[in-house]
Design a protein around this motif. Structure first.
Motif, PDB file in Angstrom:
ATOM      1  N   CYS A  83      42.594  84.775  63.950  1.00  0.00           N
ATOM      2  CA  CYS A  83      41.474  83.916  63.584  1.00  0.00           C
ATOM      3  C   CYS A  83      40.818  83.404  64.862  1.00  0.00           C
ATOM      4  CB  CYS A  83      41.977  82.745  62.744  1.00  0.00           C
ATOM      5  SG  CYS A  83      40.710  81.503  62.403  1.00  0.00           S
TER       6      CYS A  83
ATOM      7  N   ASN B  14      45.261  85.919  60.837  1.00  0.00           N
ATOM      8  CA  ASN B  14      44.321  85.626  59.748  1.00  0.00           C
ATOM      9  C   ASN B  14      44.677  86.296  58.421  1.00  0.00           C
ATOM     10  OD1 ASN B  14      43.470  88.315  60.073  1.00  0.00           O
ATOM     11  ND2 ASN B  14      41.714  87.741  61.321  1.00  0.00           N
TER      12      ASN B  14
ATOM     13  N   CYS C 206      44.145  89.128  57.330  1.00  0.00           N
ATOM     14  CA  CYS C 206      43.077  89.973  56.803  1.00  0.00           C
ATOM     15  C   CYS C 206      43.583  91.400  56.632  1.00  0.00           C
ATOM     16  CB  CYS C 206      41.866  89.964  57.733  1.00  0.00           C
ATOM     17  SG  CYS C 206      40.485  90.910  57.057  1.00  0.00           S
TER      18      CYS C 206
ATOM     19  N   CYS D 256      41.561  92.726  50.396  1.00  0.00           N
ATOM     20  CA  CYS D 256      41.854  91.519  51.161  1.00  0.00           C
ATOM     21  C   CYS D 256      41.398  90.255  50.431  1.00  0.00           C
ATOM     22  CB  CYS D 256      41.154  91.609  52.520  1.00  0.00           C
ATOM     23  SG  CYS D 256      41.583  90.231  53.591  1.00  0.00           S
ATOM     24  N   TRP D 257      42.110  89.165  50.678  1.00  0.00           N
ATOM     25  CA  TRP D 257      41.750  87.867  50.113  1.00  0.00           C
ATOM     26  C   TRP D 257      40.327  87.480  50.526  1.00  0.00           C
ATOM     27  CZ3 TRP D 257      40.117  84.169  53.387  1.00  0.00           C
ATOM     28  CH2 TRP D 257      40.448  84.309  54.730  1.00  0.00           C
ATOM     29  N   CYS D 258      39.913  87.921  51.721  1.00  0.00           N
ATOM     30  CA  CYS D 258      38.605  87.505  52.228  1.00  0.00           C
ATOM     31  C   CYS D 258      37.446  88.085  51.416  1.00  0.00           C
ATOM     32  CB  CYS D 258      38.455  87.854  53.710  1.00  0.00           C
ATOM     33  SG  CYS D 258      38.381  89.610  54.089  1.00  0.00           S
TER      34      CYS D 258
ATOM     35  N   ILE E  16      32.526  82.625  52.591  1.00  0.00           N
ATOM     36  CA  ILE E  16      32.695  82.025  53.910  1.00  0.00           C
ATOM     37  C   ILE E  16      31.375  81.365  54.277  1.00  0.00           C
ATOM     38  CG2 ILE E  16      33.276  82.451  56.332  1.00  0.00           C
ATOM     39  CD1 ILE E  16      34.793  84.977  55.245  1.00  0.00           C
TER      40      ILE E  16
ATOM     41  N   CYS F 244      38.116  88.064  61.572  1.00  0.00           N
ATOM     42  CA  CYS F 244      38.001  87.253  60.362  1.00  0.00           C
ATOM     43  C   CYS F 244      38.536  85.842  60.591  1.00  0.00           C
ATOM     44  CB  CYS F 244      38.769  87.889  59.222  1.00  0.00           C
ATOM     45  SG  CYS F 244      38.015  89.398  58.626  1.00  0.00           S
TER      46      CYS F 244
ATOM     47  N   CYS G 228      40.499  82.734  59.254  1.00  0.00           N
ATOM     48  CA  CYS G 228      41.608  82.665  58.299  1.00  0.00           C
ATOM     49  C   CYS G 228      41.297  81.746  57.120  1.00  0.00           C
ATOM     50  CB  CYS G 228      42.899  82.228  59.000  1.00  0.00           C
ATOM     51  SG  CYS G 228      42.974  80.486  59.442  1.00  0.00           S
ATOM     52  N   ASN G 229      42.044  81.944  56.058  1.00  0.00           N
ATOM     53  CA  ASN G 229      41.920  81.166  54.839  1.00  0.00           C
ATOM     54  C   ASN G 229      42.038  79.668  55.124  1.00  0.00           C
ATOM     55  OD1 ASN G 229      42.647  79.807  52.406  1.00  0.00           O
ATOM     56  ND2 ASN G 229      43.203  81.752  51.496  1.00  0.00           N
TER      57      ASN G 229
END
Length: 66
Positions: free
Chosen positions: A10, A17, A19, A26-28, A33, A50, A52-53
């Motif tokens: 990140c 991250n 990713c 991926c969660w992203c 964002i 990316c 991070c969450n």
């Protein structure tokens, strides 16, 4: 996004991250964002690392308090 070990870090907190965009699961891909958060990144990092969450959630929570 380029394949690079740095992509897993990140750019804000410097932690992993999580990713997995290359696996296309991926969660992203399910997160929105904030543009303002992306705009704060240096140009050379945008689209390459990316956020991070946890940093996204932290940003969203701090934005709501304003």
């Amino acid at each position: 996004m380029e394949q690079n070990p740095q992509n897993n870090i990140c750019p804000i907190c410097q932690k992993e991250n999580q990713c997995d965009v290359h696996a296309q699961q991926c969660w992203c891909m399910t997160f929105t964002i904030p543009k303002a958060l992306i705009d704060n990144l240096p140009t050379e990092i945008k689209g390459k690392q990316c956020i991070c969450n946890q940093c996204i959630v932290k940003y969203n929570n701090s934005s709501r308090k304003r």
